[in-house]
Design an enzyme around this catalytic site. Structure first.
Site, PDB file in Angstrom:
ATOM      1  N   HIS A 233      55.734  38.869  46.879  1.00 38.42           N
ATOM      2  CA  HIS A 233      55.979  38.066  46.178  1.00 38.42           C
ATOM      3  C   HIS A 233      56.782  38.442  45.114  1.00 38.42           C
ATOM      4  O   HIS A 233      56.841  39.822  44.587  1.00 38.42           O
ATOM      5  CB  HIS A 233      54.902  37.554  45.689  1.00 38.42           C
ATOM      6  CG  HIS A 233      53.760  36.661  46.208  1.00 38.42           C
ATOM      7  ND1 HIS A 233      52.587  37.024  46.776  1.00 38.42           N
ATOM      8  CD2 HIS A 233      54.181  35.530  46.906  1.00 38.42           C
ATOM      9  CE1 HIS A 233      52.088  35.900  47.677  1.00 38.42           C
ATOM     10  NE2 HIS A 233      53.265  35.036  47.914  1.00 38.42           N
TER      11      HIS A 233
ATOM     12  N   CYS B 261      47.173  37.933  41.188  1.00 38.38           N
ATOM     13  CA  CYS B 261      46.783  36.850  42.089  1.00 38.38           C
ATOM     14  C   CYS B 261      45.521  36.398  41.973  1.00 38.38           C
ATOM     15  O   CYS B 261      45.150  35.322  42.717  1.00 38.38           O
ATOM     16  CB  CYS B 261      47.270  37.556  43.442  1.00 38.38           C
ATOM     17  SG  CYS B 261      48.143  38.831  43.667  1.00 38.38           S
TER      18      CYS B 261
HETATM   19  C1  CIR Z   1      48.838  36.899  51.155  1.00 34.03           C
HETATM   20  O1  CIR Z   1      49.481  37.799  51.987  1.00 34.03           O
HETATM   21  O2  CIR Z   1      48.888  35.759  50.958  1.00 34.03           O
HETATM   22  C2  CIR Z   1      47.588  37.646  50.686  1.00 34.03           C
HETATM   23  N1  CIR Z   1      46.956  38.731  51.418  1.00 34.03           N
HETATM   24  C3  CIR Z   1      47.873  38.490  49.470  1.00 34.03           C
HETATM   25  C4  CIR Z   1      48.373  37.336  48.276  1.00 34.03           C
HETATM   26  C5  CIR Z   1      48.926  38.066  46.944  1.00 34.03           C
HETATM   27  N2  CIR Z   1      48.917  36.937  45.966  1.00 34.03           N
HETATM   28  C6  CIR Z   1      50.103  37.277  44.995  1.00 34.03           C
HETATM   29  O3  CIR Z   1      50.885  38.154  45.059  1.00 34.03           O
HETATM   30  N3  CIR Z   1      50.340  36.323  44.308  1.00 34.03           N
END
Ligand code: CIR
Length: 267
Positions: free
Chosen positions: A168, A255
């Site tokens: 991201h 997150c």
């Molecule tokens: C994913 O791959 O969607 C989750 N394991 C991690 C999400 C992390 N979120 C973020 O960076 N906003």
């Protein structure tokens, strides 16, 4: 300098599910331990409370192993919640599961129109602009659908590119104040932060870039001493938090919460 991009009254968090062991990750370095993840998550929420947040804690969603990463299915700006469409198929349902909660808290809740995708982790907001990084999770159709919604709230939207091997946009960047960004050298080198003051993470400490500015504190994941030193020197009040289990799922500090202000408290 204005400050509504980092002065907040509330945070919304969802506890990690036991199914977090099945969470998405680019490289498998082992599954998170659900109990340790829950303990680190609890410490994180306490730290937000200490910084002045009224924290609303949602119960785990076992059907969605990544649902503790609650930043991705919504964007909260100026009293409006926008329900997004996460780009990973296993996470799509998180948005509709979250919507009734947002409807109970926000005076205005809007849906991302159309069929494109946007993950909240790709959105970095300053006081005046909303930067959205195109990524494997966020596509042009989604960003173009988001544009009028944020313009209605008085922001301009700027599309930026997230380098291919970064999950991201905010995996490697955070807002420190209205004019300052913390970023990895790699992301800063793309020029996307031109016009801002940039503090770069120290060598081998790129995971420190996913930080949170919440009121008077900057929260950084523990184990990045040289980046912390840079932030100290720049005058920020830094608090380090263990993020070992979220990191196993490519997640970090930002997150794990939605951060926002509600003028009259909860609606
Ligand atoms: C994913 O791959 O969607 C989750 N394991 C991690 C999400 C992390 N979120 C973020 O960076 N906003």
């Amino acid at each position: 300098m204005t400050d509504h991009s980092f002065r907040f009254t509330h945070a919304l968090c969802r506890r990690p599910a036991r199914s977090c062991t099945q969470g998405l990750r680019a490289v498998d370095m082992g599954a998170p331990d659900p109990d340790l993840f829950d303990a680190e998550h609890a410490a994180y929420m306490d730290a937000l409370r200490h910084a002045g947040a009224m924290v609303t804690v949602l119960e785990p969603l076992e059907d969605y192993p990544d649902s503790c990463f609650i930043e991705d299915p919504a964007l909260c700006l100026k009293g409006t919640a926008i329900v997004l469409r996460p780009g990973a198929p296993s996470r799509l349902g998180e948005a509709q599961a979250l919507k009734p909660v947002l409807e109970g808290m926000f005076p205005e809740v809007r849906d991302l129109p159309g069929t494109g995708f946007v993950d909240g982790g790709d959105i970095l907001c300053s006081d005046t602009e909303v930067m959205v990084g195109l990524s494997a999770r966020t596509d042009l159709e989604g960003v173009n659908a988001l544009r009028p919604l944020v313009e209605d709230l008085g922001y301009r939207l700027r599309i930026v590119e997230t380098p291919a091997d970064i999950l991201h946009f905010k995996t490697e960047s955070s807002l420190l104040d209205a004019e300052t960004i913390l970023a990895t050298p790699k992301l800063a080198a793309t020029g996307c932060f031109d016009g801002y003051r940039v503090i770069e993470t120290a060598p081998l400490e790129h995971a420190a870039a996913n930080a949170i500015r919440f009121n008077d504190h900057v929260f950084v994941s523990a184990g990045h001493p040289r980046t912390v030193e840079r932030l100290d020197k720049a005058g920020y009040t830094v608090v380090e938090l263990p993020m070992t289990q979220a990191a196993l799922l490519d997640g970090g500090l930002s997150c794990l919460s939605l951060r926002f202000s509600l003028a009259g408290g909860l609606t």
